[in-house]
Scaffold this active site. Structure first.
Site, PDB file in Angstrom:
ATOM      1  N   LEU A 100       0.768  -0.963  -0.086  1.00  0.00           N
ATOM      2  CA  LEU A 100       0.059   0.085   0.095  1.00  0.00           C
ATOM      3  C   LEU A 100       1.039   1.038  -0.010  1.00  0.00           C
ATOM      4  O   LEU A 100       2.038   1.197   0.495  1.00  0.00           O
ATOM      5  CB  LEU A 100      -0.834   0.195   1.336  1.00  0.00           C
ATOM      6  CG  LEU A 100      -1.709  -1.145   1.304  1.00  0.00           C
ATOM      7  CD1 LEU A 100      -2.609  -1.170   2.726  1.00  0.00           C
ATOM      8  CD2 LEU A 100      -3.012  -0.844   0.275  1.00  0.00           C
ATOM      9  N   ASP A 101       0.534   2.501  -0.833  1.00  0.00           N
ATOM     10  CA  ASP A 101       1.558   3.357  -0.712  1.00  0.00           C
ATOM     11  C   ASP A 101       1.366   3.983   0.444  1.00  0.00           C
ATOM     12  O   ASP A 101       0.438   3.906   1.309  1.00  0.00           O
ATOM     13  CB  ASP A 101       0.963   4.558  -2.096  1.00  0.00           C
ATOM     14  CG  ASP A 101      -0.467   5.055  -1.761  1.00  0.00           C
ATOM     15  OD1 ASP A 101      -0.778   5.555  -0.698  1.00  0.00           O
ATOM     16  OD2 ASP A 101      -1.079   4.811  -2.959  1.00  0.00           O
ATOM     17  N   ASN A 102       2.196   5.094   0.763  1.00  0.00           N
ATOM     18  CA  ASN A 102       2.431   5.862   2.106  1.00  0.00           C
ATOM     19  C   ASN A 102       0.796   6.442   2.565  1.00  0.00           C
ATOM     20  O   ASN A 102       0.702   6.684   3.750  1.00  0.00           O
ATOM     21  CB  ASN A 102       3.298   6.892   2.189  1.00  0.00           C
ATOM     22  CG  ASN A 102       3.352   7.757   1.125  1.00  0.00           C
ATOM     23  OD1 ASN A 102       2.888   7.794   0.137  1.00  0.00           O
ATOM     24  ND2 ASN A 102       3.882   8.990   1.687  1.00  0.00           N
TER      25      ASN A 102
END
Length: 199
Positions: free
Chosen positions: A43-45
């Site tokens: 998952l991206d930040n």
């Protein structure tokens, strides 16, 4: 003996233990992960929610490169009120950019308008509830780079929150940001509907 974990990845944390950038890392969670632990399906930040961690390097292949695609479901908050016609476009597939000038039509998926779940954990930068918005539940069997954000953007709704709530029957449930749970191997693969993990 491999070990298997699920976490609720907090907002503003990357899905890595090591980075050359000045970012919050998984190692900052209050848990003593064994050596060799890595994330599956990042998952991206800015995204939140269900993230798998394991010491088993075979899981990526079993989960994402098998013959049967596995479903991932996301709770998504978008700016503005979405109408039924736009919802139908998302269900049927929309064009998104997947490379340098390369367009891709997303495969048909399940999308429904929902209400904000009771007891949902807070987001540090969430806009006031009075600002017009729509909550969606989107279930995909593919995962292009930033696909969900690009999909809602393609129909002119900016993504404000993105929370992965399940991968097959592996559920985020009531886990709070930063919480870690360890699963037994048999339970882990049963919930992911993977039967050939011992081959």
């Amino acid at each position: 003996m491999h070990r298997y974990f699920i976490i609720n990845k907090p907002f503003d944390m990357v899905s890595q233990f090591v980075s050359s950038h000045d970012v919050r890392l998984l190692g900052e969670l209050p848990f003593d992960f064994p050596e060799g632990t890595h994330a599956i399906g990042r998952l991206d930040n800015h995204s939140e929610g269900l993230l798998i961690l394991t010491t088993n390097k075979k899981v990526t292949r079993l989960l994402f490169q098998g013959k049967v695609p596995h479903e991932r479901t996301y709770l998504v908050k978008v700016k503005g009120e979405m109408n039924e016609a736009t919802l139908q476009r998302l269900k049927e597939g929309v064009p998104i950019c997947v490379g340098e000038g390369e367009e891709y039509i997303t495969t048909p998926c399940r999308v429904e308008i929902v209400t904000r779940p009771e007891g949902l954990f807070d987001h540090p930068r969430e806009l006031p509830i009075k600002v017009p918005h729509t909550w969606l539940l989107i279930t995909l069997t593919e995962g292009k780079f930033h696909q969900v954000r690009k999909m809602v953007g393609a129909v002119h709704h900016r993504c404000q929150r993105l929370i992965r709530v399940s991968i097959e029957n592996l559920l985020l449930g009531d886990m709070q940001p930063g919480e870690v749970r360890e699963l037994r191997e048999a339970e882990f693969f049963e919930l992911l509907k993977i039967t050939d993990y011992k081959d």
